[in-house]
Design a protein around this motif. Structure first.
Motif, mmCIF file in Angstrom:
data_model
loop_
_atom_site.group_PDB
_atom_site.id
_atom_site.type_symbol
_atom_site.label_atom_id
_atom_site.label_comp_id
_atom_site.label_asym_id
_atom_site.label_seq_id
_atom_site.Cartn_x
_atom_site.Cartn_y
_atom_site.Cartn_z
ATOM 1 N N PRO C 78 43.793 -80.604 20.327
ATOM 2 C CA PRO C 78 43.045 -81.767 19.861
ATOM 3 C C PRO C 78 43.634 -83.074 20.382
ATOM 4 O O PRO C 78 44.787 -83.128 20.798
ATOM 5 C CB PRO C 78 43.202 -81.688 18.343
ATOM 6 C CG PRO C 78 44.511 -80.994 18.130
ATOM 7 C CD PRO C 78 44.740 -80.099 19.330
ATOM 8 N N ASN C 79 42.811 -84.117 20.347
ATOM 9 C CA ASN C 79 43.273 -85.489 20.586
ATOM 10 C C ASN C 79 43.954 -85.690 21.940
ATOM 11 O O ASN C 79 44.953 -86.392 22.044
ATOM 12 C CB ASN C 79 44.220 -85.931 19.472
ATOM 13 C CG ASN C 79 43.566 -85.850 18.098
ATOM 14 O OD1 ASN C 79 42.341 -85.896 17.986
ATOM 15 N ND2 ASN C 79 44.354 -85.724 17.060
ATOM 16 N N GLN C 96 35.049 -85.510 20.240
ATOM 17 C CA GLN C 96 35.512 -84.983 18.957
ATOM 18 C C GLN C 96 34.707 -85.458 17.757
ATOM 19 O O GLN C 96 34.283 -84.661 16.937
ATOM 20 C CB GLN C 96 36.989 -85.363 18.760
ATOM 21 C CG GLN C 96 37.885 -84.769 19.831
ATOM 22 C CD GLN C 96 39.349 -85.004 19.588
ATOM 23 O OE1 GLN C 96 40.152 -84.127 19.825
ATOM 24 N NE2 GLN C 96 39.715 -86.185 19.121
ATOM 25 N N GLN C 137 35.281 -86.303 -2.675
ATOM 26 C CA GLN C 137 36.450 -85.998 -1.844
ATOM 27 C C GLN C 137 36.073 -85.158 -0.643
ATOM 28 O O GLN C 137 36.475 -85.432 0.474
ATOM 29 C CB GLN C 137 37.438 -85.146 -2.650
ATOM 30 C CG GLN C 137 38.433 -85.883 -3.484
ATOM 31 C CD GLN C 137 39.347 -84.871 -4.165
ATOM 32 O OE1 GLN C 137 39.913 -84.001 -3.517
ATOM 33 N NE2 GLN C 137 39.468 -84.972 -5.474
ATOM 34 N N LEU C 140 34.078 -87.164 1.887
ATOM 35 C CA LEU C 140 34.923 -88.102 2.614
ATOM 36 C C LEU C 140 35.770 -87.387 3.660
ATOM 37 O O LEU C 140 35.998 -87.896 4.754
ATOM 38 C CB LEU C 140 35.838 -88.856 1.640
ATOM 39 C CG LEU C 140 35.159 -89.921 0.772
ATOM 40 C CD1 LEU C 140 36.127 -90.459 -0.273
ATOM 41 C CD2 LEU C 140 34.613 -91.065 1.633
ATOM 42 N N ARG C 141 36.221 -86.195 3.300
ATOM 43 C CA ARG C 141 37.103 -85.482 4.233
ATOM 44 C C ARG C 141 36.375 -85.043 5.499
ATOM 45 O O ARG C 141 37.010 -84.819 6.520
ATOM 46 C CB ARG C 141 37.748 -84.276 3.551
ATOM 47 C CG ARG C 141 38.805 -84.678 2.543
ATOM 48 C CD ARG C 141 39.487 -83.470 1.948
ATOM 49 N NE ARG C 141 40.459 -82.878 2.850
ATOM 50 C CZ ARG C 141 40.991 -81.679 2.690
ATOM 51 N NH1 ARG C 141 40.624 -80.931 1.666
ATOM 52 N NH2 ARG C 141 41.876 -81.215 3.532
ATOM 53 N N ALA C 144 36.978 -87.188 8.609
ATOM 54 C CA ALA C 144 38.276 -87.241 9.299
ATOM 55 C C ALA C 144 38.054 -87.315 10.801
ATOM 56 O O ALA C 144 37.237 -86.585 11.354
ATOM 57 C CB ALA C 144 39.107 -86.012 8.943
ATOM 58 N N ALA C 145 38.782 -88.216 11.432
ATOM 59 C CA ALA C 145 38.687 -88.336 12.887
ATOM 60 C C ALA C 145 39.498 -87.217 13.518
ATOM 61 O O ALA C 145 40.248 -86.540 12.845
ATOM 62 C CB ALA C 145 39.216 -89.692 13.311
ATOM 63 N N GLY C 146 39.347 -87.065 14.825
ATOM 64 C CA GLY C 146 40.232 -86.149 15.518
ATOM 65 C C GLY C 146 39.631 -84.788 15.753
ATOM 66 O O GLY C 146 38.582 -84.435 15.222
ATOM 67 N N GLY C 147 40.354 -84.016 16.565
ATOM 68 C CA GLY C 147 39.859 -82.711 16.973
ATOM 69 C C GLY C 147 40.242 -81.629 16.000
ATOM 70 O O GLY C 147 40.595 -81.897 14.861
ATOM 71 N N PRO C 149 42.642 -78.440 15.115
ATOM 72 C CA PRO C 149 43.873 -77.739 15.479
ATOM 73 C C PRO C 149 43.589 -76.256 15.619
ATOM 74 O O PRO C 149 42.721 -75.724 14.940
ATOM 75 C CB PRO C 149 44.794 -78.008 14.289
ATOM 76 C CG PRO C 149 43.871 -78.168 13.133
ATOM 77 C CD PRO C 149 42.592 -78.758 13.679
ATOM 78 N N GLU C 485 39.914 -97.411 14.340
ATOM 79 C CA GLU C 485 39.674 -97.413 12.902
ATOM 80 C C GLU C 485 38.385 -98.132 12.527
ATOM 81 O O GLU C 485 38.089 -98.265 11.337
ATOM 82 C CB GLU C 485 40.853 -98.084 12.198
ATOM 83 C CG GLU C 485 42.171 -97.355 12.362
ATOM 84 C CD GLU C 485 42.224 -96.071 11.537
ATOM 85 O OE1 GLU C 485 41.914 -96.149 10.343
ATOM 86 O OE2 GLU C 485 42.558 -95.024 12.091
ATOM 87 N N GLY C 515 45.671 -96.377 13.459
ATOM 88 C CA GLY C 515 45.097 -95.255 14.198
ATOM 89 C C GLY C 515 45.940 -94.849 15.395
ATOM 90 O O GLY C 515 47.076 -95.292 15.550
ATOM 91 N N PRO C 516 45.359 -94.020 16.256
ATOM 92 C CA PRO C 516 46.124 -93.441 17.364
ATOM 93 C C PRO C 516 46.754 -94.460 18.325
ATOM 94 O O PRO C 516 47.724 -94.125 18.989
ATOM 95 C CB PRO C 516 45.089 -92.584 18.097
ATOM 96 C CG PRO C 516 44.119 -92.221 17.037
ATOM 97 C CD PRO C 516 44.036 -93.410 16.127
#
Lengths: 87, 191, 942, 422
Positions: C78-79, C96, C137, C140-141, C144-147, C149, C485, C515-516
C-alpha cells in the motif's frame, strides 16, 4: 542512541550500558530509621539538567561509570570510573 | 561405567548458511565462518607471562607461540589455545578453565568486516579495529568478544560468546555472510 | 493519447525498452527509467486519485516522492509513492481512495456536504442517539485513506548495517555532492545519501549549463572515495549524531543503515511550495519543478496550453521548457509585478484560469512557481531552531551544534558556483571537525594515510544568503493547504475562530500536516493562514516540530532480520531427537515434557529419572571475602559453611522483597559455587557485581559466570544412587560418605572435573550432576543407557513442577510476586536477624509483625477439582488471596495447591472458598505443611 | 451527570442539525482571560487531569473560581502524546475500581460534554507468550470479574477470530498461548477529550490560561498561599500539581520531594491503510501495543525508555524494536511505513501506581505519578480530585494512592502487571 566513551573500551553505543540513575548513599544499616531508609529506597531528585549518574558497561567491560549527562538534552560531558580506579 | 570415550561437542550445530532474507542479487565476495569452539580457553586475572607488552591492557590481543591472549575487561585475560585443555595442574591456581563455558567462532576474508558490521556496531576501520584489537561488545544482540588477528594477510575475527548462545550466534553470522557467498567450513585446527 | 515528447537532452528513460504494467485494471506501457506516474502521464492519464475527505479528483502535482496525489497500491504494497517508484514490468498498480471507481466515486457526494464537513465536524455530531455510535464508527472507518495491507506473511527480512562515516552528507544535489567530494579529498570517510534515483538534484532537470556542471560533479564524485547511496534517505538524526539512513534500492532489498556520523552535513535543497487558491488541487495544476521533471527527465508533456504563475526564476525556466516542448503559453503571470491567479476552474481537470482583474484564460495546465519550504527536519532533530525570514519567505537554519552543518539551498541562494564554493568549504570544515577521533593503539598508520594533522583553525565559510522572495502563500480565494488531508484556508481560519489559537492546536484540530507529507508541502501555508486568522505577524511564526522519520520508512526494513537471542542447553540435540515438547523460558528453549508428564512423575517416584537443569544460574566465587558477600546477599547465616557442604538461601532486595533463591556450595577454603534460578541468573550476577563495585571495592571476591560451563542434570528417584554408582568414579555415594546437602567432585562416565551435590527439588533421593558442557550430552546419554534396566527416563519441567508442588517448594516469581517479602514464604527460619546487615534486613525487621500474605499449601475438598493458577480465594465476599500453583498430583491422586493467603486465613485447618474462572466455587483447606507429600523429607535424605 | 449545576454561560450546542444550519460562525471553544490575582483553586497543568478537575469542580461542586495554568497550549503534554487507549483490566482491586470508574465516565463523556470524543470500544487484548504471563492474565481476569469488569482469558483461535492478522501459529520464539480479552477497552480521540473538557470548563466559568508558566509556589508555615507565574502572582489557598512528566520539578517549587523518575515513553504512527484491525493489541513480552485509528493509521507504543530523561526527541532503537515486534505479531505488515514517531514524559513511581492526594504542605495537592496510565485515569482522577477539594476529605476511590504509602513501606501491587500494560 547515546554514544558513551567508556574509559576502558572507548566510544560505544548507549545500548551496551545499563542506567542506574543518580545513586543515593546507603544509610548506616545499624542506626537507620524507616523514614530515612524509605527515602533512600524511593525518593528521587529527578532533576532536569546536569546530573551525575551511575551506569554499568554491561555488554562491555562491565565497569561501573559515573556519567555527567544533561537530562533534558541527553548531552554527555564527562565519563569516569566509579571510585576513580586508575587505569 | 561407560566404556565409550567421552566426545566433546561444540554448541554449534548448523553447518550451512541459511539465508532467511529475500535474496535477489547474486552473492559476491568472500567470507568464511569457522566453529572454533573446541579450542581451549583459560581465564586469567593477571597478565600471563610474556604478554605484558603485547597485550597492553583492555582492548588488545596478541599471538604468543601457538596461543592467543586478549583482554577485554580490567583484570581479565583470556588465553586461547588450539590444543585441548591442559592436563590438571598446569594452569595457574588463580586461572579458570572456561573452555566449556564459551563458544568460539572465526570469520575470515575480505568481506569479514562487511559481514560483521551488519550485526555489530564496532567501527571495523583499520584505524579503530586493527589487527591486534579486542573488544567485548554487543554482537547480534548478545554480549560477545570480538578479537581481530589477521591470518596470512586476510582480515580475521574471532568471536567468543557464552556457549548457550553459540548456535544462535553462528546462525546470525552465517545469515549475514550469505550476501558475500559466505560459507561455514570445518575448523582447520589452527588459531 | 500519448503525451510522450521526442527525445529530450537530459531524459532518463530508455526508449528501446517497453514495460507493460496494469493500472486500475487496464493495460499500459512505460519505459525503463519511468516512474509509475510518469508512465501514466505519458499515456495521457490525468486523474490519478481521489482526495481523502471530499473525494475530489487529483492529478500529478509535485511529481516526486512527496506528491500527495500519487499514493498507489502496487501489488500487496500500500501507499507506494508512485511519482518516485520506478516502473517495473508487470507491476499491478491501482489508485487507492476511490469507490467504486476512480472515474465515479460515490463518496464524492461528500463535496455537497462540504460546509458540514468543516474542521472537527466529527467532534460536533454523531453523539446522539448513543446506540447509533457504533454504526457511525463503522461508517467513518470506511473513509480511512490509504491502501490495503497484505494479509499474507512473506515480507523480506533484510539485513541492516552499521556505518561510521566521518562525514555523512544528506542530499545529493550539487551542494551535497561538492561537500562530499571536498571532505573525501581531505581523507574523511564520506557517505553521500540522496533521495533521487541519481545524484544531481535540480541540475538533473535544468538547462544545458546545469547538465554540464552535473557531469563535471559526477566525474569528481566518482573519483573521490565516497560511498554514494541513491534512492536512499536520511530519515532521522538522533542523539549524538546517530543517523538513520534507509537505502531503498539495495540489490538485497530495502536496508536500514545506522550511521554514527562524525559530522552530519545537511544539504537537502528546497521543497517547492504550492499556493493556496480555489481549484489549486485540480489535475493540471502543477508546481514548476514538477513540470520540468516531467518534461526534462521523462519527456512527458504535462499539458497543451499553459498558464504560468511565477514569483521566481524557476517559473520563467519552466515556461521556457514548456514552450520548447511545444506547449502553448497562454499566459505568463508575473507575481513579482503584482499579478496572480485567483482561481482555477474545471471539474476533473483545469479548463480555465481566472487571473487578477477577472480575466479568464482557457488552459489545461497551470504551472506555479511561488516559493520554497526549507526542509529543516534534520536540523530540528539536532536541536536547531530555524527562524522564519520574511525577506525570503522561508525558514533559515539557526545556530547549529558542532557536529551538524548545512549547505546548499537550505542555507541560501546563488549561482551553481556560489553553492559549490560554500559546499566545498563546508565539506572541508566537516572533515576537519571529524578528524579528531583517537585511533586504536594497535593501528599502524600507513604513510599514505598520514593525513595532515587536523587543524585547530576552523575553515572560513563563504556567505550564502537567501534571496528575497515575494510572500506568496495564500491566494485571494480559499484553496487547499493540506492536499492529503483535504484542509483548506477556510478550515484553518475557522479553527482559529473557534479558539484553537495556537498553531499546534489548529493543526491538531484541522489535521493539517498530519498526513503522508507530514508538512513538507503545507507547513508554511498552514502557519501563514493561521497567523492571518489570529492577527499575528507572519514573521513571528514559530518553527515547526519536524519529527522523524523525515520520509516514511517500512516496518520490514526497520525490523530487519530477527535478532532474538535463544539459548540452548548442551543436551538440546537429545531433546530434539526424541521430540520433547519445548517450552520457552526467557531466552532458553527447554523440554517441557517428553510425552506424558504424569508418567514421568511416577517413574521418578518409583525408580529414577533425569532432568536437564543446565539453565540453572551458576556463579563461581573466589577470594578471601566470599563469606562476607554471602552474608550480605542471603538472608540466612553463611560464615560457618564447611568445605564440601551446600546450603540453601533466599535473596531479598533492599525493600525486603524476595528476589531469588538457590544453593551455594563451598568447594575449597576460598572457592564457592553459587546457583540461582534460571531466570534470575543474569540479574543476580549483576547485583553481586554491584555490591562489590559500589559498596565493598576492598573485598577480595572474584566472580565468574559459569552457567554455560556445565551441563547440569538432576538424577532423581529411589534408584538414583544405584544408577550413578555405575558411572561415577572417585566419589563414595553412600549416605554416610555423601550426605544430603553436600558436594563432591569426581569423574562421571569417563568425564573428569564433574561436581555432584545431593539435593533435590523433587523431594526424592537425588544427585545434581554438573558436567563440563562439551561432554554433557555424552554423560546424559550414558545415564539413560546405563539406567535403562532400572527404568530411567528423562523428565521435563512440567514433571518437575508437579513434584516440587507435591513437596511444597515455592518458585520465586510464581508463588511470590513483586511485593512478597521473605516472611511471606513461610520460611522465617531462614531470616537471621542476628546478622548486623544483609540486603532487606531492615524492611524485614520492621514488617515482621505485619508480613502481608502467607504462602500455604491448600487442598480442595473435592480432590478432582484443580483450581487454575491465579484463581482468587474468598472468605465470604472478601478477597483473601489467590492460588499461586496448582496441579493434579499423580502421586496422591488428588488436586494440590500453593496459595498466598492473608495472615488471618493462613492457619492450618482454615477452610476458604476458591472462586474458579467458570464462576463455580470450591472449598479448600489450609494444610499443616507446605509439603503435600513426604513432609518429613525421609525420601530425600535416604 | 450534566451541566445543570454549572454557572456561567452554556456553550453553543453541537449537533448535526446545528452543523448544517450554522455553517461557519461557531463561538470560541474557550476564551482567553485576564489573569486574576486571586483564585479559590489553582490547577497547575492544562492537560486532561487539570481540565477535568476544573470541569468537575464546577459541575459537581459549583466551584468555578478556578484557574488552569498551562505553560504551553492545552493538551500539549502527555494528553496529546499518549496512544489514547482506555481500559480498566488492572491487577489490583483498587486499580480496577478506579479505572473502571474512568471507563464509565468516558462512556458518557461525549453526551456529558456535548463534544464527540469518539470513544471506540473495540476491545482490548493482552497477549500471553509464556506460562507466567498467561498466569498473570488469568490473575487479572479473576480480579476483574470479581470487580464486575468484563475480562476473560481467551484461546489462540479466539484471538485469530478477533484479529485475523495476528500470527497464532506455533512458532518457537514467541508463541501465543492466550490473551486477556477486555471488550470495554478501546481507543478514543485524546485531543477531543482535552478540548471537550476545556470547552465545558470554560463555559462553566473556569479560567484557562495558556502560555503561562508557574515559576514558583508560595508556601508560608507549611501552607500554600499561591503561585508565581510568568504573567504575575496569584494567591490561592489550594494549589494542585497535575503536571505529569514535570511533576517533580513543580513539586520541588513547593518543597515537596517525590518518589518519581521521569522517563520518556515513545510512540509512533504509520501511514493510513484500510481498516483491518479492530481491537487494541498488547504484548507485554514483546513490549509493544498497537491499535488502528478510525483514520486507518496504526498507532504503536512500547515500554518507557531505558533511562530517565526529559528529552522528547525519540530514538531509532525504539522504532527498530517496535517494527521487529509488530512483525512478530503480524508478519504481513512489513510493507507498512512509519510516518512519525514522538515521545511523551512519564512520571514513574516505584510501584507503578499514582500519587494522588494531600502533601505535607497544606493546601498543596498532587495528582502525579501516573506513569504510562495518566490518560486512562483522567476523568476519574478529575472527579475524585474535585471531590477531595470540595469536601476536604479523601474519596474512597483514591484513598489507596496517597504519598504516605512510600514512607510506610506499603506499596501498591500494580507493578506485576504493568511492565507494558497499555
Amino acid at each position: 542512541m547515546l554514544l558513551i566513551d567508556c574509559p576502558y573500551c572507548g566510544p560505544r553505543n548507549g545500548s551496551e550500558f545499563a542506567w542506574q540513575g543518580v545513586p543515593s548513599p546507603r544509610p548506616d544499616p545499624a542506626s537507620t530509621t524507616p523514614l530515612e531508609w524509605r527515602r533512600y529506597l524511593y525518593e528521587e531528585d529527578n532533576l532536569a539538567g546536569w546530573v551525575e549518574e551511575r551506569w554499568k558497561h554491561r555488554s562491555g567491560c562491565r565497569a561501573y561509570l559515573i556519567i555527567e549527562r544533561h537530562t533534558a538534552t541527553n548531552e554527555i560531558r564527562a565519563v569516569r570510573l566509579l571510585g576513580g580506579t586508575p587505569l | 561405567m561407560a566404556d565409550r570415550t567421552p566426545i566433546f561437542r561444540s554448541p554449534v550445530r548448523r553447518q550451512d548458511a541459511r539465508g532467511r532474507g529475500t535474496k535477489t542479487g547474486a552473492p559476491v565476495g568472500s567470507v568464511v565462518v569457522e566453529d572454533v569452539s573446541t579450542a581451549s580457553k583459560v581465564l586469567h586475572n593477571e597478565a600471563p607471562a610474556g604478554t605484558e607488552d603485547t597485550v597492553a591492557g583492555v582492548g588488545h590481543a596478541a599471538r604468543l607461540d601457538e596461543r592467543i591472549i586478549y583482554s577485554v575487561a580490567p583484570g581479565e585475560w583470556l588465553e586461547l589455545s588450539a590444543h585441548s585443555p591442559k592436563p590438571d595442574g598446569s594452569i595457574s591456581p588463580t586461572a579458570i578453565d572456561v573452555t566449556h563455558a564459551r563458544a568460539l567462532l572465526r570469520v575470515t576474508g575480505t568481506d569479514a568486516a562487511n559481514t560483521l558490521e551488519k550485526i555489530c556496531a564496532l567501527d571495523f576501520d583499520n584505524r579503530f579495529t586493527p589487527s591486534g584489537a579486542a573488544a567485548r561488545t554487543s554482537v547480534a544482540a548478545i554480549a560477545a568478544e570480538v578479537i581481530r588477528l589477521d591470518r596470512d594477510g586476510s582480515p580475521s575475527y574471532l568471536i567468543c560468546c557464552s556457549r548457550s548462545y553459540g548456535d544462535y550466534l553462528h546462525g546470525a553470522i552465517t545469515d549475514a555472510a550469505t550476501q558475500f557467498a559466505g560459507q561455514s567450513v570445518e575448523w582447520d585446527g589452527s588459531l | 493519447m500519448t503525451a510522450r515528447l521526442p527525445e529530450r537532452p537530459g531524459e532518463v528513460i530508455d526508449r528501446s525498452s517497453s514495460l507493460p504494467f496494469r493500472w486500475n485494471g487496464g493495460d499500459y506501457t512505460g519505459m525503463a527509467g519511468d516512474t509509475i506516474v510518469s508512465a501514466l502521464a505519458a499515456s495521457g492519464v490525468r486523474v490519478l486519485s481521489r482526495s481523502f475527505k471530499y473525494r475530489r479528483p487529483r492529478g500529478v502535482m509535485t511529481a516526486d516522492f512527496n506528491d500527495p496525489n500519487c499514493l498507489f497500491q502496487v501489488g500487496d504494497e500500500p501507499n507506494v509513492r508512485a511519482a518516485h517508484r520506478l516502473l517495473e514490468p508487470g507491476m499491478d498498480t491501482s489508485s487507492q481512495t476511490s469507490w467504486p471507481s476512480l472515474r465515479f466515486d460515490a463518496k464524492a457526494a461528500t463535496q455537497a456536504l462540504s460546509p458540514f464537513l468543516g474542521p472537527g465536524f466529527y467532534y460536533k455530531t454523531f453523539m446522539r442517539p448513543r446506540f447509533l455510535w457504533p454504526v457511525y464508527q463503522r461508517v467513518l472507518r470506511t473513509f480511512a485513506a490509504g491502501g490495503k495491507p497484505s494479509p499474507q506473511p512473506g515480507h523480506s527480512s533484510p539485513d541492516k548495517r552499521y556505518a561510521h562515516p566521518d562525514v555523512l552528507v544528506a542530499g545529493g544535489g550539487p551542494a551535497g555532492m561538492m561537500a562530499a567530494i571536498s571532505a573525501a579529498e581531505r581523507g574523511a570517510r564520506v557517505m553521500l545519501v540522496d533521495e533521487q534515483h541519481e545524484t544531481g538534484g535540480y541540475l538533473r532537470w535544468s538547462d544545458s549549463d546545469g547538465r554540464l556542471a552535473l557531469a563535471d560533479l559526477r566525474t569528481r564524485l566518482a573519483a573521490a572515495d565516497v560511498e554514494v547511496l541513491t534512492d536512499s534517505v536520511v530519515f532521522g538524526r538522533y542523539d549524538h549524531n546517530w543517523v538513520g539512513v534507509m537505502q531503498r534500492s539495495h540489490p538485497q532489498g530495502e536496508r536500514l543503515i545506522k550511521a554514527r556520523a562524525g559530522v552530519l552535513v545537511v544539504a537537502p535543497g528546497l521543497i517547492e511550495r504550492p499556493l493556496a487558491f480555489e481549484g489549486n488541487d485540480l489535475p493540471g495544476v502543477v508546481l514548476s519543478g514538477a513540470a520540468r521533471r516531467l518534461l526534462n527527465l521523462y519527456a512527458v508533456r504535462p499539458g497543451t496550453r499553459a498558464v504560468v504563475l511565477s514569483a521566481n526564476a524557476e517559473g520563467a525556466a519552466a515556461a521556457a521548457d514548456l514552450a520548447d516542448a511545444g506547449v502553448e503559453i497562454a499566459a505568463f503571470v508575473d507575481a513579482r509585478a503584482g499579478e496572480t491567479v485567483v482561481r482555477a476552474k474545471g471539474r476533473t481537470g483545469v479548463r480555465s484560469v481566472e487571473l487578477t482583474g477577472g480575466k479568464t484564460v482557457e488552459a489545461d495546465l497551470l504551472v506555479t512557481a511561488t516559493g520554497w519550504t526549507a526542509p529543516t527536519a534534520l536540523l530540528n532533530m539536532a536541536g536547531v531552531v530555524p527562524t522564519f525570514d520574511p525577506e525570503s519567505s522561508r525558514f533559515v537554519p539557526g545556530e547549529m551544534p558542532d557536529d551538524v552543518m548545512a549547505t546548499g539551498g537550505i542555507v541560501g541562494d546563488g549561482s551553481v558556483a556560489d553553492l559549490l564554493s560554500h559546499a566545498a568549504a563546508v565539506g572541508q570544515e566537516a572533515a576537519r571537525r571529524s578528524g579528531h577521533k583517537a585511533v586504536h593503539k594497535a593501528a599502524a598508520i600507513p604513510a599514505a594515510a598520514a593525513l595532515a594533522p587536523p587543524s585547530k583553525e576552523p575553515v572560513e565559510l563563504p556567505t550564502l544568503e537567501p534571496e528575497p522572495h515575494p510572500p506568496l502563500f495564500i491566494g485571494s480565494t480559499s484553496g487547499f493547504i493540506d492536499f492529503s488531508e483535504d484542509v483548506t484556508t477556510k478550515d484553518i481560519t475557522a479553527a482559529a475562530d473557534e479558539g484553537y489559537r495556537s498553531l499546534e492546536l489548529a493543526k491538531r484540530y484541522t489535521t493539517a500536516t498530519m498526513g503522508p507529507t507530514q508538512g513538507k508541502l503545507e507547513v508554511i501555508n498552514a502557519g501563514v493562514a493561521h497567523a492571518i486568522a489570529t492577527g499575528r505577524a507572519i514573521a513571528g511564526m514559530g518553527t515547526t516540530t519536524w519529527r522523524p522519520p523525515y520520509a516514511p520508512v517500512s516496518l520490514g526494513a526497520l525490523a530487519g532480520r530477527m535478532l532474538e537471542p535463544v539459548r540452548h542447553s548442551p543436551l538440546q540435540p537429545y531433546h530434539e531427537r526424541v521430540g520433547a515438547q519445548p517450552i520457552v523460558a526467557g531466552q532458553w528453549i527447554r523440554p517441557n515434557h517428553y510425552g506424558d508428564p504424569a508418567a514421568e512423575v511416577t517413574a521418578v517416584r518409583s525408580s529414577v529419572g533425569v532432568i536437564d537443569v543446565s539453565p540453572l544460574g551458576k556463579i563461581e566465587l573466589r577470594g578471601r571475602d566470599v563469606p562476607k558477600l554471602l552474608e550480605l546477599v542471603y538472608t540466612n547465616k553463611w560464615s560457618k559453611l564447611a568445605v564440601g557442604s551446600v546450603r540453601y538461601g533466599i535473596m531479598c532486595a533492599e525493600d525486603g522483597v524476595v528476589m531469588d533463591d538457590g544453593v551455594t556450595a563451598r568447594f575449597a577454603e576460598d572457592r564457592y559455587m553459587m546457583t540461582t534460578t534460571s531466570s534470575g541468573a543474569a540479574g543476580v550476577y549483576d547485583w553481586l557485581e554491584e555490591w562489590l563495585a559500589t559498596a565493598h571495592p576492598d573485598w577480595d571476591v572474584r566472580l565468574t559466570a559459569m552457567t554455560d560451563a556445565y551441563a547440569s542434570m538432576n538424577v532423581a528417584g529411589p534408584e538414583s544412587r544405584a544408577l550413578l554408582e555405575r558411572l561415577v568414579e572417585g566419589i563414595e555415594l553412600d549416605a554416610e560418605s555423601f550426605p544430603h546437602m553436600h558436594v563432591r567432585t569426581g569423574t562421571v562416565a569417563g568425564v573428569a572435573d564433574c561436581f555432584l551435590w545431593r539435593l533435590g527439588f523433587t523431594g526424592e533421593l537425588s544427585f545434581e550432576v554438573h558436567v563440563p558442557a562439551g561432554y554433557g550430552l555424552h554423560v546424559w546419554e550414558a545415564l539413560l543407557e546405563q539406567g535403562a534396566d532400572l527404568g530411567a527416563v528423562p523428565f521435563g519441567l512440567e514433571a518437575q513442577r508437579i513434584m516440587r508442588l507435591e513437596k511444597g517448594h515455592f518458585i520465586v516469581g510464581q508463588d511470590t510476586d513483586g511485593l512478597t517479602r521473605a516472611h511471606s514464604t513461610g520460611l522465617s527460619t531462614l531470616i537471621n536477624s542476628d546478622k548486623p546487615d544483609f540486603s532487606g534486613k531492615q524492611e524485614l525487621e520492621w514488617s515482621e509483625a505485619d508480613s502481608g500474605t502467607m504462602l500455604v499449601a491448600l487442598q480442595p475438598e473435592d480432590p478432582a477439582v484443580v483450581p487454575p493458577e491465579a484463581s482468587q480465594v474468598l472468605s465470604g465476599n472478601t478477597l483473601v488471596g489467590r492460588i499461586t500453583s496448582s496441579r493434579m498430583s499423580p502421586t496422591l491422586g488428588r488436586s494440590i495447591c500453593l496459595a498466598q493467603l492473608t495472615q488471618d486465613h493462613a492457619a492450618p485447618g482454615t477452610v476458604v472458598t476458591v472462586h474458579l474462572p467458570d464462576r463455580t466455587r470450591v472449598r479448600a483447606r489450609v494444610m499443616e505443611h507446605h509439603a503435600h507429600f513426604d513432609p518429613e523429607g525421609s525420601r530425600l535424605r535416604g | 451527570m450534566s451541566n445543570k449545576g454549572a454557572r456561567g454561560r452554556l456553550p453553543a450546542r453541537f449537533s448535526a442539525f446545528d452543523l448544517m444550519r450554522r455553517r461557519r460562525s461557531w463561538p470560541q471553544a474557550w476564551r482567553e482571560r485576564d489573569l486574576k490575582s486571586t483564585y479559590d483553586v489553582v490547577l497547575i497543568g492544562g492537560g486532561l487531569h487539570g481540565l477535568a478537575t476544573a470541569y468537575y469542580l464546577a459541575t459537581n461542586h459549583g466551584i468555578t473560581d478556578v484557574a488552569v495554568i498551562e505553560k504551553s497550549y492545552i493538551g500539549g503534554g502527555g494528553s496529546g502524546r499518549n496512544t489514547a487507549i482506555v481500559r480498566s483490566n488492572y491487577l489490583t482491586p483498587e486499580g480496577v475500581r478506579f479505572y473502571d470508574r474512568s471507563v464509565k465516565l468516558y462512556e458518557e463523556l461525549a453526551v456529558d460534554l456535548n463534544f464527540n470524543v469518539m470513544f471506540e470500544q473495540r476491545g482490548h487484548m493482552t497477549l500471553a507468550h509464556n506460562d507466567s504471563s498467561l498466569r498473570t492474565m488469568r490473575w487479572r481476569a479473576e480480579v476483574n470479574k470479581l470487580e464486575g469488569v468484563d475480562s476473560s482469558v481467551i484461546t489462540p483461535s479466539e484471538i485469530k477470530q478477533l484479529a485475523p492478522y495476528i500470527d497464532v501459529s506455533d512458532h518457537s520464539r514467541y508463541p501465543i498461548l492466550g490473551a486477556l480479552w477486555h471488550p470495554p477497552g478501546g481507543i478514543i480521540r485524546h485531543d477531543a477529550v482535552v478540548w471537550g473538557y476545556a470547552r465545558a470548563a470554560d463555559a462553566a466559568g473556569a479560567h484557562i490560561h495558556q502560555n503561562t508558566e508557574v515559576t514558583g509556589i508560595d508556601v508560608e508555615q507549611e501552607k500554600v498561599t499561591g503561585v508565581t507565574t510568568s504573567r504575575g502572582k496569584i494567591s490561592a489557598p489550594i494549589v494542585v500539581n497535575c503536571t505529569a512528566g514535570w511533576s517533580s520539578l513543580v513539586a520541588a517549587l513547593a518543597g515537596v520531594k517525590l518518589p518519581i523518575v521521569t522517563r520518556p515513553l515513545q510512540a509512533a504512527v504509520t501511514e493510513p491503510v484500510q481498516s483491518f484491525l479492530d481491537p487494541v493489541i498488547v504484548s507485554g513480552s514483546l513490549h509493544v501495543y498497537v491499535s488502528q485509528t478510525a483514520r486507518g493509521e496504526l498507532v504503536f507504543g512500547a515500554s518507557v525508555d531505558p533511562f530517565g530523561s526529559y528529552s522528547t526527541r525519540g530514538s531509532l532503537d525504539f522504532i527498530e524494536g517496535l517494527a521487529g515486534h509488530v512483525l512478530e505479531l503480524m508478519p504481513s505488515l512489513g510493507r507498512m511505513r512509519v510516518l512519525r514517531q514522538w515521545a511523551g514524559l512519564c512520571d514513574m513511581t516505584p510501584d507503578y501506581a499514582p500519587i494522588i492526594g494531600p502533601t505535607h504542605v497544606g493546601g498543596f495537592y498532587v495528582d502525579v505519578g501516573w506513569g504510562t496510565y495518566g490518560f486512562k485515569a483522567g476523568p476519574a482522577a478529575g472527579e475524585s480530585l474535585a471531590q477531595m477539594i470540595a469536601t476536604n476529605s479523601i474519596p474512597e476511590l483514591i484513598a489507596p494512592f496517597g504519598v504516605e504509602r512510600f514512607a510506610a513501606g506499603t506499596l501498591m501491587g500494580e507493578k506485576g502487571a504493568a511492565s507494558v500494560g497499555h
